[in-house]
Structures are given as C-alpha cells and as structure tokens.
Design an enzyme around this catalytic site. Structure first.
Site, mmCIF file in Angstrom:
data_model
loop_
_atom_site.group_PDB
_atom_site.id
_atom_site.type_symbol
_atom_site.label_atom_id
_atom_site.label_comp_id
_atom_site.label_asym_id
_atom_site.label_seq_id
_atom_site.Cartn_x
_atom_site.Cartn_y
_atom_site.Cartn_z
ATOM 1 N N ALA A 121 -11.457 8.625 -62.276
ATOM 2 C CA ALA A 121 -10.505 8.870 -63.368
ATOM 3 C C ALA A 121 -10.465 7.645 -64.269
ATOM 4 C CB ALA A 121 -9.127 9.136 -62.782
ATOM 5 N N GLY A 129 -12.525 9.924 -58.652
ATOM 6 C CA GLY A 129 -12.822 11.244 -59.203
ATOM 7 C C GLY A 129 -14.317 11.533 -59.282
ATOM 8 N N GLU A 175 -15.136 12.832 -56.020
ATOM 9 C CA GLU A 175 -14.512 14.157 -55.918
ATOM 10 C C GLU A 175 -15.302 15.205 -56.705
ATOM 11 O OE1 GLU A 175 -10.745 12.266 -57.042
ATOM 12 O OE2 GLU A 175 -9.853 13.259 -55.310
ATOM 13 N N GLU A 192 -8.943 4.616 -54.453
ATOM 14 C CA GLU A 192 -7.618 4.752 -55.059
ATOM 15 C C GLU A 192 -6.566 3.888 -54.369
ATOM 16 O OE1 GLU A 192 -9.735 7.211 -54.533
ATOM 17 O OE2 GLU A 192 -9.654 8.676 -56.171
HETATM 18 N N1 CAA Z 1 -11.724 3.901 -65.699
HETATM 19 C C1 CAA Z 1 -11.835 3.350 -66.897
HETATM 20 N N2 CAA Z 1 -12.813 2.457 -67.210
HETATM 21 C C2 CAA Z 1 -13.692 2.148 -66.239
HETATM 22 C C3 CAA Z 1 -13.628 2.701 -64.951
HETATM 23 C C4 CAA Z 1 -12.583 3.635 -64.693
HETATM 24 N N3 CAA Z 1 -12.464 4.267 -63.511
HETATM 25 N N4 CAA Z 1 -14.620 2.177 -64.206
HETATM 26 C C5 CAA Z 1 -15.299 1.333 -65.009
HETATM 27 N N5 CAA Z 1 -14.753 1.310 -66.229
HETATM 28 C C6 CAA Z 1 -15.166 0.512 -67.392
HETATM 29 C C7 CAA Z 1 -14.764 -0.940 -67.225
HETATM 30 O O1 CAA Z 1 -13.431 -1.149 -67.615
HETATM 31 C C8 CAA Z 1 -15.769 -1.628 -68.140
HETATM 32 O O2 CAA Z 1 -15.357 -1.446 -69.458
HETATM 33 P P1 CAA Z 1 -15.221 -2.746 -70.440
HETATM 34 O O3 CAA Z 1 -16.627 -3.242 -70.576
HETATM 35 O O4 CAA Z 1 -14.666 -2.178 -71.692
HETATM 36 O O5 CAA Z 1 -14.329 -3.707 -69.724
HETATM 37 C C9 CAA Z 1 -17.035 -0.775 -67.958
HETATM 38 O O6 CAA Z 1 -16.595 0.481 -67.444
HETATM 39 C C10 CAA Z 1 -18.021 -1.382 -66.973
HETATM 40 O O7 CAA Z 1 -17.326 -1.576 -65.755
HETATM 41 P P2 CAA Z 1 -17.324 -2.988 -64.967
HETATM 42 O O8 CAA Z 1 -17.480 -4.110 -65.939
HETATM 43 O O9 CAA Z 1 -16.131 -3.002 -64.076
HETATM 44 O O10 CAA Z 1 -18.675 -2.861 -64.138
HETATM 45 P P3 CAA Z 1 -19.011 -3.581 -62.752
HETATM 46 O O11 CAA Z 1 -20.460 -3.342 -62.508
HETATM 47 O O12 CAA Z 1 -18.516 -4.974 -62.725
HETATM 48 O O13 CAA Z 1 -18.156 -2.763 -61.641
HETATM 49 C C11 CAA Z 1 -17.286 -0.796 -60.566
HETATM 50 C C12 CAA Z 1 -18.437 -1.407 -61.403
HETATM 51 C C13 CAA Z 1 -17.300 -1.443 -59.177
HETATM 52 C C14 CAA Z 1 -17.555 0.698 -60.453
HETATM 53 C C15 CAA Z 1 -15.947 -1.078 -61.281
HETATM 54 O O14 CAA Z 1 -16.059 -0.691 -62.643
HETATM 55 C C16 CAA Z 1 -14.772 -0.344 -60.703
HETATM 56 O O15 CAA Z 1 -14.279 -0.707 -59.636
HETATM 57 N N6 CAA Z 1 -14.292 0.717 -61.395
HETATM 58 C C17 CAA Z 1 -13.110 1.447 -60.975
HETATM 59 C C18 CAA Z 1 -13.423 2.394 -59.860
HETATM 60 C C19 CAA Z 1 -12.173 3.088 -59.378
HETATM 61 O O16 CAA Z 1 -11.215 2.458 -58.944
HETATM 62 N N7 CAA Z 1 -12.176 4.432 -59.442
HETATM 63 C C20 CAA Z 1 -11.047 5.231 -59.037
HETATM 64 C C21 CAA Z 1 -10.233 5.605 -60.241
HETATM 65 S S1 CAA Z 1 -8.719 6.429 -59.815
HETATM 66 C C22 CAA Z 1 -9.202 8.027 -59.496
HETATM 67 O O17 CAA Z 1 -10.354 8.397 -59.634
HETATM 68 C C23 CAA Z 1 -8.092 8.927 -59.036
HETATM 69 C C24 CAA Z 1 -8.508 10.307 -58.704
HETATM 70 O O18 CAA Z 1 -8.481 10.731 -57.589
HETATM 71 C C25 CAA Z 1 -8.941 11.221 -59.752
#
Ligand code: CAA
Length: 256
Positions: A63, A108, A111, A131
C-alpha cells in the site's frame, strides 16, 4: 498509465507501472487494477492472466504508505475493503492468474500475489508482510490467504515478525510454486501453458472446487466436489476427452 493491460497471444498481461515508487498501491492504482480485472473477466480468447510489476526492483512494495497517514478511521476501513474487493475479483476471475514476482513483494504486494492462482518468483524476489513494523497489520487479505496457503504457524511468524522471506524459502514453504530462472515472463507463459491447453470451463470447475477447500467443512467440500465434477462431466470437452482416450488420440478441447 500506472496499470497496463495488454493481450499477448493466449494471455492477458497486467503490469503495475509505477517503478519510481516500487509499484506501491495508491488507491487510484487499486481502482485501476479493479477496472483492468473487469476487462479481463470479459476478454475473448485469453486462457490466463499474468500479473507483474514494471522495473527490475519490485513486483509491488505494498500500500502507498504516504497516502495512509492521518486518514479518518472510516476512510481507512473503506480502503481496506477496496483492496480486499479488488483482490477478491482477481481470486475469482474466470481464468487462472499467475503472479510473476520480480523483486520486492511487500505488504499489499504480497497480498496481490497471494490473490493470484499461482506465484512464480525470480531468484532475487523477496516477500514480506512488514505491516507490523509500521504499527499495522495486513489489510488486503494477507491474514486470511497466507495461513490458507502455508499454514497458521508459519503465517503468524511471518506476519508477527514482519521479516523478509527470500525466494528459496518462499519455494520451500509453498508460498511460491517455483523459482523462475531466466526471463520471468517467458517462464510464466511456459508455466501457464501446462494447464491452458486444457478445457477452460473444466479448469474453472477444478479451481472453484479447490478454492473452497479452505473455507468449508470436509462434508460440504465433498458435496461441492460432487456438484462441480458432475458439471465438468456434462461438458462436451469431457465427452471429447474420454472419446480421445478410447480412440488413442490427443483430445481436442473446444472450451464447451
Ligand atoms: N509506499 C509509498 N512509497 C513507497 C513504498 C510504499 N509502500 N515503498 C517504496 N516507496 C517509495 C519510496 O518512498 C521511495 O520514494 P522516494 O524516492 O520518493 O523517496 C521509492 O519508492 C524507492 O524506495 P526506497 O528508496 O525505500 O528503496 P530501497 O531499495 O531503499 O528499499 C524497500 C526498498 C525495502 C521495499 C522499501 O522501499 C520499503 O521498505 N518500502 C515499504 C514496504 C512496506 O512497508 N510495505 C507495506 C505497506 S503497508 C501495506 O501494504 C498494508 C496492507 O496490507 C495493504
């Protein structure tokens, strides 16, 4: 377009195309996926759906976290229901779907892959339901589909620790059907080709019967199996398949 839908031969191919945000699922993208799935449901001449993410880094990072903060509870609940209903549509499409997981599949994103009929992973794919690290729990079906696929103990451990699951472990615990060496799209087509040559309505009967196994008692499941196996028996393709066996030739199924 942040969600692309193409027809390529026998397959519909749905691509999340927001690589700059690792294909994160904004609410607008979720709605686009829903619309694309409605199209897939009525597409002529397709035998399976392949789902993938643009870029070489992520299938989908979950998400869009930036959209979540500060939302009213009622909006948050509607958001979870939107994600769930879109993924339910994917789960119950008339054709089977294969997630081609080409990198991170987090939250997500995992998922989304779980709602597909099958999952193939590139060797560098990483799954996770992180999450808990955000003070949240999965909301697009993960708490329900993951234990059905890999068992309650493993699912709880993955959800409660939020840890990463690399492709080789994902294969070991049955989270993915296979690790794909080489071109993921090509391997996906080959994988799907092993079942798409059979009768589509009969494949659908098989899928519906198996999908119910996790939801109902054994007795009810057996009644569903009796009904759906009889429905398959009524098809012209069943008649053709059995005739071909007796005549020692290859069956020519016509999806009827
Ligand atoms: N939402 C919004 N933006 C996201 C994102 C997310 N889930 N994941 C990555 N991005 C964005 C980052 O903010 C970044 O954007 P900017 O360059 O503008 O800052 C870009 O994508 C690249 O990401 P990273 O710089 O973080 O890349 P990385 O290689 O250092 O790390 C990663 C990769 C480990 C996947 C890291 O991005 C991360 O941990 N992302 C979040 C993952 C997460 O927590 N997902 C769960 C979301 S909640 C959910 O999904 C609830 C549900 O059940 C539906």
């Amino acid at each position: 377009m942040a969600v692309e839908l193409k027809k390529e031969g026998d397959f519909a191919v749905l691509t999340l195309n927001r690589p700059e945000a690792l294909n994160a699922l904004s609410f607008s993208i979720l709605r686009d996926i829903g619309r694309a799935l409605d199209e897939v449901a009525v597409m002529k001449d397709i035998r399976a759906l392949l789902v993938t993410g643009a870029g070489d880094k992520a299938f989908c990072a979950g998400a869009d976290i930036k959209e979540l903060r500060g939302r009213a509870l009622v909006d948050q609940k509607r958001g979870a229901e939107l994600g769930q209903s879109v993924f339910a549509r994917l789960h119950s499409l008339p054709v089977a779907s294969v997630a081609l997981v080409n990198g991170y599949a987090f939250g997500g994103g995992s998922e989304l892959a779980l709602a597909c009929t099958f999952r193939l992973a590139s060797p560098s794919a990483i799954f996770g339901l992180p999450e808990i690290k955000l003070g949240l729990i999965p909301g697009y079906g993960g708490t329900q589909r993951l234990p059905r696929l890999i068992g309650e103990g493993r699912a709880l451990e993955i959800i409660m620790t939020g840890r990463n699951v690399k492709a080789d472990e994902a294969e070991l615990i049955g989270l993915v059907n296979a690790i794909a060496e080489g071109d993921l799209m090509e391997v996906g087509r080959e994988f799907a080709g092993k079942f798409t040559r059979y009768s589509l309505p009969v494949l659908e009967c098989a899928r519906r019967a198996v999908q119910r196994a996790g939801d109902v008692t054994l007795d009810e499941g057996l009644r569903i199996e009796a009904d759906l196996s009889t429905l398959a028996f009524r098809t012209a393709d069943a008649e053709e398949g059995m005739a071909a066996f007796e005549e020692k030739r290859k069956a020519e199924f016509k999806d009827g």
